[in-house]
Design an enzyme around this catalytic site. Structure first.
Site, mmCIF file in Angstrom:
data_model
loop_
_atom_site.group_PDB
_atom_site.id
_atom_site.type_symbol
_atom_site.label_atom_id
_atom_site.label_comp_id
_atom_site.label_asym_id
_atom_site.label_seq_id
_atom_site.Cartn_x
_atom_site.Cartn_y
_atom_site.Cartn_z
ATOM 1 N N GLU A 17 -4.936 -9.275 1.989
ATOM 2 C CA GLU A 17 -5.772 -9.061 3.174
ATOM 3 C C GLU A 17 -7.216 -9.117 2.716
ATOM 4 O O GLU A 17 -7.546 -8.561 1.668
ATOM 5 C CB GLU A 17 -5.555 -7.662 3.795
ATOM 6 C CG GLU A 17 -4.228 -7.426 4.468
ATOM 7 C CD GLU A 17 -4.040 -5.971 4.930
ATOM 8 O OE1 GLU A 17 -5.004 -5.176 4.860
ATOM 9 O OE2 GLU A 17 -2.930 -5.643 5.357
ATOM 10 N N GLU A 60 0.810 -1.229 0.000
ATOM 11 C CA GLU A 60 0.000 0.000 0.000
ATOM 12 C C GLU A 60 0.843 1.278 0.000
ATOM 13 O O GLU A 60 0.489 2.252 0.651
ATOM 14 C CB GLU A 60 -0.968 0.004 1.193
ATOM 15 C CG GLU A 60 -1.944 -1.153 1.160
ATOM 16 C CD GLU A 60 -3.147 -0.941 2.076
ATOM 17 O OE1 GLU A 60 -3.242 0.126 2.709
ATOM 18 O OE2 GLU A 60 -4.005 -1.836 2.126
#
Ligand SMILES: *[C@@H]1O[C@H](CO)[C@@H](O)[C@H](O)[C@H]1NC(C)=O
Ligand SMILES: *[C@@H]1O[C@H](CO)[C@@H](O)[C@H](O)[C@H]1NC(C)=O
Ligand SMILES: *[C@@H]1O[C@H](CO)[C@@H](O)[C@H](O)[C@H]1NC(C)=O
Ligand SMILES: *[C@@H]1O[C@H](CO)[C@@H](O)[C@H](O)[C@H]1NC(C)=O
Length: 480
Positions: free
Chosen positions: A265, A158
């Site tokens: 995730e 990210e």
């Protein structure tokens, strides 16, 4: 398996080892069986970001007693992979890696940490791309390359989370990926895949994917291309479905993938307790030709409330309701079928050729000139990290868990232990059936939420943890 047999020749008695996996085209494949491998994983970072403490020499894989407790519980859960975000290459991971290996679990490791100098920054990435940082990423490779259960490395997590960071980060992330791949090629006896773990920000997700997966001519081309691509996705909340959770967009956007794709995730907590009904879909026929499974966020309960297990300062733990419902969802899957699919004999689709036309968002970087290695980094790739933090499997004598673990209703789980698997074994539901664990229900009374795909980047669990949260978690761990 080189390492294993070499150690056996020295007379060491070792637990059996998992088969190192390979990337073949768009899938993970077990080279021994020719079967595809689907990741059934859980994010493992006891203590949150603060579970990584450089000064104290602590990271999530440094305490064998904790690892043994968690490997036993994850074995009962039925998972075959853990994702670990922040590891310290200079601490010894041999026991924890050996415990997870014996429990039949692979490890996906992030090479970065949230500390300054330990990761590429989202803003002005050129300021963080230097030799000492790369040395850190290579040291993580050194520390983990010898474990047979090291499945993959994430070169970043990210780092791109909006249009602004999409303008600056992509060439640098491709550069870091290239450098780690070059290091592995030179210093590892087996290829270990390297790729990026993206925020599921739909407006830039496919630009991010295309930037990292496209094929580029020249020396840097193949090396800077990601071997895998993963996304942290929270669009399935509560009792949702393939369309409502917009998983259909993911499948259509990624169809024709040339590399393995998986959720690094998942597990939205907007509806709590969680019911994990996405599990059946992720491993089902609507997704399994494009996706290679996923990793549930996350093992321990932290302030952000995504936990499966509530961990206490003294090492005791209590399973949460979410643990049982996730376990029940895994139990519904037919693992023989899911892990028994043959890898296709036909070649994977070719990646698109890098071209600014691939990038659809205004301002997202479409320049495929990858930055050159920073000064001095060439020597590190040539000669290797010095000193080298070498890891190896070690013998584990006692598989019994030393801490008290309770069911959600407070009853104590008796005789909790890791069940070491036979050679080439991979964990699956039913491998470790501790009679003391409550059966999950997998049913829910919660109402259906809206499928809100986009979350604020700052609220994403994968995003950098705020100092206040980190300090709180640190205090919890310090009491251990
Ligand atoms: C490179 O990494 C090793 C292992 O972590 C460390 O001991 C060494 O000091 C690092 N060197 C540099 C120049 O950062
Ligand atoms: C699971 O899948 C295997 C292989 O496709 C099949 O033989 C078996 O009958 C299935 N088991 C159940 C319980 O459906
Ligand atoms: C692409 O990036 C390189 C390196 O930063 C730079 O030299 C070049 O001018 C850029 N090309 C364009 C078209 O912006
Ligand atoms: C980089 O190389 C230069 C010249 O060889 C040397 O003086 C300097 O100490 C090196 N820096 C690091 C961080 O190794």
């Amino acid at each position: 398996m080189l390492l294993h047999s070499a150690l056996l020749a020295l007379g060491a008695t070792l637990a059996a080892a998992v088969q190192p996996l390979e990337v073949q085209g768009q899938y993970f494949v077990n080279p021994k069986t020719g079967n595809r491998f689907q990741i059934v994983g859980v994010a493992y970072q006891p203590g949150g970001s603060a579970g990584y403490d450089k000064k104290a020499g602590r990271d999530p894989l440094s305490d064998p007693d904790i690892c043994l407790r968690d490997a036993a519980l994850l074995q009962i859960m039925g998972v075959n992979t853990i994702r670990v975000y922040n590891v310290n290459p200079d601490v010894n991971h041999d026991k924890c890696a050996s415990i997870f290996n014996a429990a039949g679990m692979y490890m996906v490791l992030d090479v970065n940490s949230p500390l300054v100098g330990d990761s590429l920054t989202s803003y002005n990435p050129w300021e963080s791309y230097y030799a000492a940082y790369l040395n850190r990423t290579f040291a993580v490779v050194e520390a983990f390359k010898n474990y047979p259960n090291t499945l993959a490395f994430f070169s970043g997590n990210e780092v791109i989370n909006d249009e602004k960071t999409g303008a600056t980060v992509p060439p640098y992330m491709r550069a870091v990926t290239r450098d780690i791949k070059n290091y592995i090629k030179k210093h590892s006896t087996r290829p270990i895949p390297v790729g990026y773990s993206a925020a599921d920000v739909r407006s830039i997700l496919f630009d991010t994917y295309n930037y990292f997966q496209c094929s580029l001519k020249g020396d840097d081309g193949d090396m800077s291309k990601g071997d895998i691509f993963a996304l942290n996705s929270y669009s399935w909340c509560g009792e949702s479905d393939f369309k409502k959770a917009s998983y259909d967009q993911l499948v259509s956007g990624f169809t024709g993938n040339s590399v393995p794709i998986f959720f690094s995730e998942f597990g939205c907590n907007e509806v709590s307790p969680r019911v994990f009904t996405e599990v059946g879909t992720i491993y089902g026929s609507q997704m399994d030709t494009v996706f290679s499974g996923g990793v549930v966020y996350e093992y321990t309960q932290e302030k952000n409330n995504y936990g499966l297990v509530d961990m206490r300062d003294d090492g005791s733990a209590t399973l949460m309701k979410d643990f049982l419902s996730l376990k029940a969802q895994y139990a519904k899957l037919n693992f023989t079928e899911i892990q028994g699919k043959k890898a296709p004999s036909t070649a994977a689709p070719a990646p698109p050729v890098c071209d600014s036309k691939l990038i659809t968002t205004d301002g997202f970087n479409s320049n495929f000139t990858i930055p050159v290695l920073p000064p001095n980094a060439t020597e590190i790739i040539e000669n290797g990290v010095s000193p080298k933090p070498v890891g190896k499997l070690v013998e584990i004598k006692d598989w019994k868990v030393k801490f008290t673990v309770k069911n959600p209703d407070g009853t104590v789980i008796s005789n909790l232990a890791v069940k070491p698997l036979a050679d080439d074994g991979v964990n699956a539901p039913g491998t470790n059936t501790d009679s003391g664990t409550q059966a999950g229900t997998g049913t829910s009374t919660s109402s259906s939420p809206s499928a809100s795909a986009s979350k604020d980047a700052a609220a994403r669990p994968g995003a950098v943890v705020l100092p206040a949260v980190a300090m709180g978690a640190l205090a919890v761990l310090a009491a251990l």
